[in-house]
Structure formats: C-alpha cells, structure tokens
Design a protein around this motif. Structure first.
Motif, PDB file in Angstrom:
ATOM      1  N   ILE A 365       0.867  -1.177   0.000  1.00 45.98           N
ATOM      2  CA  ILE A 365       0.000   0.000   0.000  1.00 45.98           C
ATOM      3  C   ILE A 365       0.903   1.226   0.000  1.00 45.98           C
ATOM      4  O   ILE A 365       1.108   1.902   1.005  1.00 45.98           O
ATOM      5  N   GLU A 366       1.492   1.473  -1.166  1.00 41.76           N
ATOM      6  CA  GLU A 366       2.424   2.573  -1.375  1.00 41.76           C
ATOM      7  C   GLU A 366       2.232   3.102  -2.791  1.00 41.76           C
ATOM      8  O   GLU A 366       1.794   2.366  -3.688  1.00 41.76           O
ATOM      9  N   GLU A 367       2.578   4.334  -2.985  1.00 42.07           N
ATOM     10  CA  GLU A 367       2.488   4.925  -4.319  1.00 42.07           C
ATOM     11  C   GLU A 367       3.413   4.177  -5.287  1.00 42.07           C
ATOM     12  O   GLU A 367       4.550   3.864  -4.956  1.00 42.07           O
ATOM     13  N   GLY A 368       2.877   3.888  -6.457  1.00 42.33           N
ATOM     14  CA  GLY A 368       3.630   3.172  -7.472  1.00 42.33           C
ATOM     15  C   GLY A 368       3.436   1.674  -7.450  1.00 42.33           C
ATOM     16  O   GLY A 368       3.823   0.978  -8.399  1.00 42.33           O
ATOM     17  N   LYS A 369       2.829   1.142  -6.395  1.00 41.30           N
ATOM     18  CA  LYS A 369       2.635  -0.295  -6.280  1.00 41.30           C
ATOM     19  C   LYS A 369       1.392  -0.743  -7.059  1.00 41.30           C
ATOM     20  O   LYS A 369       0.510   0.045  -7.381  1.00 41.30           O
ATOM     21  N   GLN A 370       1.371  -2.029  -7.342  1.00 43.94           N
ATOM     22  CA  GLN A 370       0.253  -2.620  -8.075  1.00 43.94           C
ATOM     23  C   GLN A 370      -1.026  -2.520  -7.251  1.00 43.94           C
ATOM     24  O   GLN A 370      -1.032  -2.789  -6.042  1.00 43.94           O
ATOM     25  N   ALA A 371      -2.125  -2.148  -7.899  1.00 42.16           N
ATOM     26  CA  ALA A 371      -3.395  -1.954  -7.187  1.00 42.16           C
ATOM     27  C   ALA A 371      -4.176  -3.254  -7.096  1.00 42.16           C
ATOM     28  O   ALA A 371      -5.291  -3.389  -7.594  1.00 42.16           O
ATOM     29  N   ASP A 372      -3.562  -4.246  -6.452  1.00 42.99           N
ATOM     30  CA  ASP A 372      -4.251  -5.467  -6.021  1.00 42.99           C
ATOM     31  C   ASP A 372      -4.485  -5.287  -4.528  1.00 42.99           C
ATOM     32  O   ASP A 372      -3.552  -5.415  -3.723  1.00 42.99           O
ATOM     33  N   ILE A 373      -5.715  -4.971  -4.164  1.00 45.62           N
ATOM     34  CA  ILE A 373      -6.018  -4.450  -2.829  1.00 45.62           C
ATOM     35  C   ILE A 373      -7.261  -5.131  -2.280  1.00 45.62           C
ATOM     36  O   ILE A 373      -8.195  -5.443  -3.014  1.00 45.62           O
ATOM     37  N   ILE A 374      -7.256  -5.364  -0.972  1.00 47.88           N
ATOM     38  CA  ILE A 374      -8.471  -5.831  -0.300  1.00 47.88           C
ATOM     39  C   ILE A 374      -8.828  -4.865   0.829  1.00 47.88           C
ATOM     40  O   ILE A 374      -7.942  -4.294   1.469  1.00 47.88           O
ATOM     41  N   ILE A 375     -10.106  -4.675   1.025  1.00 41.87           N
ATOM     42  CA  ILE A 375     -10.607  -3.952   2.195  1.00 41.87           C
ATOM     43  C   ILE A 375     -11.170  -5.002   3.129  1.00 41.87           C
ATOM     44  O   ILE A 375     -12.080  -5.751   2.769  1.00 41.87           O
ATOM     45  N   THR A 376     -10.610  -5.074   4.324  1.00 39.02           N
ATOM     46  CA  THR A 376     -10.974  -6.127   5.260  1.00 39.02           C
ATOM     47  C   THR A 376     -12.161  -5.712   6.124  1.00 39.02           C
ATOM     48  O   THR A 376     -12.591  -4.555   6.124  1.00 39.02           O
ATOM     49  N   ASP A 377     -12.632  -6.656   6.881  1.00 42.39           N
ATOM     50  CA  ASP A 377     -13.729  -6.416   7.821  1.00 42.39           C
ATOM     51  C   ASP A 377     -13.156  -6.111   9.206  1.00 42.39           C
ATOM     52  O   ASP A 377     -13.633  -6.619  10.217  1.00 42.39           O
ATOM     53  N   ALA A 378     -12.099  -5.294   9.243  1.00 42.01           N
ATOM     54  CA  ALA A 378     -11.368  -5.100  10.495  1.00 42.01           C
ATOM     55  C   ALA A 378     -10.856  -3.672  10.610  1.00 42.01           C
ATOM     56  O   ALA A 378     -10.709  -2.962   9.624  1.00 42.01           O
ATOM     57  N   MET A 379     -10.565  -3.282  11.866  1.00 44.35           N
ATOM     58  CA  MET A 379     -10.070  -1.935  12.156  1.00 44.35           C
ATOM     59  C   MET A 379      -8.610  -1.930  12.613  1.00 44.35           C
ATOM     60  O   MET A 379      -8.058  -0.887  12.907  1.00 44.35           O
ATOM     61  N   SER A 380      -7.996  -3.109  12.701  1.00 44.49           N
ATOM     62  CA  SER A 380      -6.586  -3.211  13.080  1.00 44.49           C
ATOM     63  C   SER A 380      -6.076  -4.562  12.589  1.00 44.49           C
ATOM     64  O   SER A 380      -6.854  -5.427  12.190  1.00 44.49           O
ATOM     65  N   LYS A 381      -4.766  -4.747  12.650  1.00 47.12           N
ATOM     66  CA  LYS A 381      -4.218  -6.033  12.225  1.00 47.12           C
ATOM     67  C   LYS A 381      -4.636  -7.154  13.170  1.00 47.12           C
ATOM     68  O   LYS A 381      -4.911  -8.276  12.735  1.00 47.12           O
ATOM     69  N   LEU A 382      -4.681  -6.861  14.465  1.00 47.84           N
ATOM     70  CA  LEU A 382      -5.192  -7.876  15.398  1.00 47.84           C
ATOM     71  C   LEU A 382      -6.643  -8.203  15.100  1.00 47.84           C
ATOM     72  O   LEU A 382      -7.070  -9.355  15.178  1.00 47.84           O
TER      73      LEU A 382
END
Length: 413
Positions: A365-382
């Motif tokens: 998730i950085e500028e220039g990276k490939q836009a293969d992205i998921i939006i999770t059902d979560a508010m933190s990594k835990l």
C-alpha cells in the motif's frame, strides 16, 4: 473527469493512519487527502491491505474429498500418496477444471489475488492437469494472477518422468517444482540434479518441497543449499515446508539458516497442512504422530523471505480448508507463538507482500505499487486475525472485483 479512475476513501493503512488511495491504470498513484474519483469506495476506516497471495496450493487435487469415502480419512502421508494414484487414474480435463474452478472462486471471495499452484506431472495423469490449469489460468487472467509449477508427484529420475516435466514446461509451466521424498532411497540427490538441470535449461525458478517430516536424519534441505551454491542459482530457489529444521540442534539450525540467507532462499510454510501430516513410524524417537512447522521466527529474524500457502484444500492430504489465508495466519501465529507486534506484522506480510515478491509482483500500500487491494472487515491487524474472515471488497489491477458496501457500513458505525 476526475484525476483518478478509482479512489478508496477513508482507508486505514496502519492502525492509526486513515487516508485516501488514488488508483490509475492498475497502480496506486497517490495516497493522501484526495477528491472523488470516477469511481469511489468508502472504506469507512476499515483496514486496507495488498491482496492475499496463496503461495502454495494444489488446485488440480482440490475438492477430491467429494470422491473419497470415510475409510480414506486419517491415513499417513505415504498411504495418501497411494490413494491419490487410484483417484487420479480417472482424471479428466473437465473434472479437474470443475474442481479447481470451485476452489479459485472460494479463494477470490477470501481476498486472494495471486496464486502459485503446484500441478501434478506424472505417468498416472500425464499432462492432463497441466493442460487443465493452463486453460483456467487464461480464463481467470483478469481476476487473479496464477503461476503454475510443474510438480513431479511421482518423481523425475526415470527418463519418461523427466520427459513429462519437459513437456509441461514447454506447454507453459512457470516454475519447476520438486519432491525428492518420492524417489527410491538413494535417488534424492539425483532428483535435485535433474530439477536444477531443467530449471537452468528453461530459465525457470525452482520451488522444491523438502522435509515434510520433522526427522532431521532425513533432511534434504542441506543438499538443496549445496546444489544452489554449486549452480549459482542464488535468489531463484524456494523451499516449501523445511520442517526438519525445527528438530535440528539449535547451533546446526543457525548455520543452515545463515546459508539460506546468503543464498537468498525463499521459504513457504503451509501451517494447517503441516500440522496435520502423519507418518507411519509413530513410535520412533524422531517421528511423531503429529507434525510441526519450520523455525519461522528464526527465519524471519534473519530476514529470509517467508510466504504462506494453504497447500491442499479438501483433498486426500488435507480434507479441510475454506481457502482462507486468515485461517492460515491464525494457525501459523498460534503454532509458532508469533505474538509480538513485530511478528504479527511480519506474518501478515508473509500472506501478502512476501508472497507477491516470490511471484514477481509489486505489492504494497504505497504509491507506485500494483493496485491489487483488499478492504478487510477489520479496524486493526489484530482485528483481522480475530475477524470472521470476511473480505468486503477485492480490487485487482485497479478494477473492483467484488464489493459489499453494507458490510463496510455496518462494521464502521
């Protein structure tokens, strides 16, 4: 007309950072406070990750559970291989494609955007599995990145078996797979020699399954490292499993890990399948009825690129599985006690950017990276690890593959 084809608004990219993500031409072009795009998704403060990468799977064998009976369950690894030959004798292209397609659709629903699949190449099924997966790869090319490894399930030492591997590679297999364990005793090194010959002949990377047992007396990993150095194949070799490393004396294991680092060896772990694998000699000092996972934390501490795969899905070797990388992460973290923040972050990278690196994809998730992205059902990594494994939104190459706005709204309020 907007500056961006797609804008993800209110995306959580760290536990404390909420921002917008602007996407154009399949790439992340800008991160920051942005105006609306031609298309917009409100992430509603949900955590956004690179897509999950399933670095080790067997799509051609997936869902064989539907052909099995109850007496086929609970067998040893070798007994499972014998049963596999019986089931494979009735393989057809349409059957493989039907089962693999079902698995891929489930993987997509779980946020997987890239897959490496080991596909059997052997006298029992010939090249039917390879042809089937090549067709599927073409069919799904706009929805998921699929990389095919030619996998010598019954060995490669015999000339006829080597010929099949060459045919598979010439048809379009991307990677040379390996399985020294299936050769007759004493032929394991010859197996490796042939794998490296094929890899160099066709300029392919290697992905070799080694040491599925935790018995260090049977470890083939040191031979893989020796051969990698001899052939100057640094950075192009991946070992999957490497479980015997977990039972080696610590000082010996440290030296091997140092060699792995210097040779830029990649490692793939398949946590659930690793834990369930059984062996016949259960009373032997070294051979336990349950298995273990390699020294993940030590490998991580030494900067070795570690990726994660589901391995088998609903088949002879692993009759469970719902294609979820979150489930695999939970198993990995629990079994190896990766409970510090650094290890939790590292584990999630293993399921995303590390796997992408292995497959030659530019994730993050950085500028220039490939836009293969998921939006999770979560508010933190835990929260991701404790979630119901729901992925409300999947984006592939900047295109929306699936979106459930209700799930994003409901969780965010």
């Amino acid at each position: 007309m907007s500056e961006f084809n797609l804008v993800i608004k209110n995306a959580r990219i760290t536990d404390t950072t909420i921002t917008d993500i602007g996407i154009n031409n399949g790439r992340i072009e800008k991160i920051g406070k942005l105006k609306s795009g031609n298309k917009n998704i409100d992430a509603n403060k949900h955590y956004v990750l690179s897509g999950f990468v399933n670095s080790h799977s067997h799509l051609d064998k997936s869902n064989l559970l539907d052909k099995m009976t109850e007496d086929h369950l609970g067998k040893s690894l070798e007994e499972n291989r014998i049963l596999l030959k019986k089931l494979k004798s009735s393989y057809s292209k349409s059957d493989i494609e039907k089962r693999a397609t079902n698995t891929i659709e489930r993987m997509l629903s779980k946020g997987i955007t890239a897959i490496r699949t080991q596909v059997d190449v052997d006298p029992t099924a010939g090249i039917i599995p390879i042809k089937s997966l090549l067709s599927i790869k073409e069919k799904y090319k706009d929805r998921v990145h699929i990389e095919i490894a030619a996998f010598p399930q019954e060995g490669v030492v015999d000339e006829a078996k080597r010929d099949l591997m060459e045919k598979a590679i010439e048809l379009g297999a991307d990677v040379v797979g390996g399985l020294p364990l299936v050769e007759e005793k004493g032929n394991e090194k010859k197996h490796l020699e042939i794998l490296f010959e094929l890899a160099k002949q066709y300029n392919k990377a290697l992905d070799i399954q080694v040491d599925e047992t935790n018995d260090p007396r049977l470890a083939i990993l040191p031979e893989v490292l020796k051969k990698t150095k001899e052939e100057n194949y640094e950075g192009r070799v991946t070992v999957t499993h490497a479980i015997a490393l977990s039972r080696m004396p610590t000082e010996k294991a440290k030296k091997i890990i140092e060699q792995m680092k210097s040779l830029r060896i990649n490692v793939i772990v398949t946590p659930s399948a690793n834990m369930i694998t059984r062996f016949v000699e259960i009373n032997d000092l070294w051979m336990r009825p349950s298995n273990s996972i390699t020294r993940v934390t030590e490998l991580f501490d030494n900067g070795i690129n570690i990726a994660i795969g589901t391995d088998n899905i609903r088949d002879i070797f692993y009759p469970f599985g719902n294609c979820s990388m979150i489930r695999e992460l939970h198993m990995l973290i629990s079994a190896t006690r990766m409970t510090t923040r650094e290890y939790i972050d590292g584990a999630i990278s293993m399921a995303t950017t590390n796997g992408a690196k292995l497959l030659g994809l530019n994730y993050g998730i950085e500028e220039g990276k490939q836009a293969d992205i998921i939006i999770t059902d979560a508010m933190s990594k835990l929260d991701i690890l404790n979630s119901d494994e729901i992925i409300p939104c999947v984006i592939k190459n900047g295109n929306i593959m699936s979106l459930d706005e209700n799930k994003l709204q409901r969780r965010g309020n």
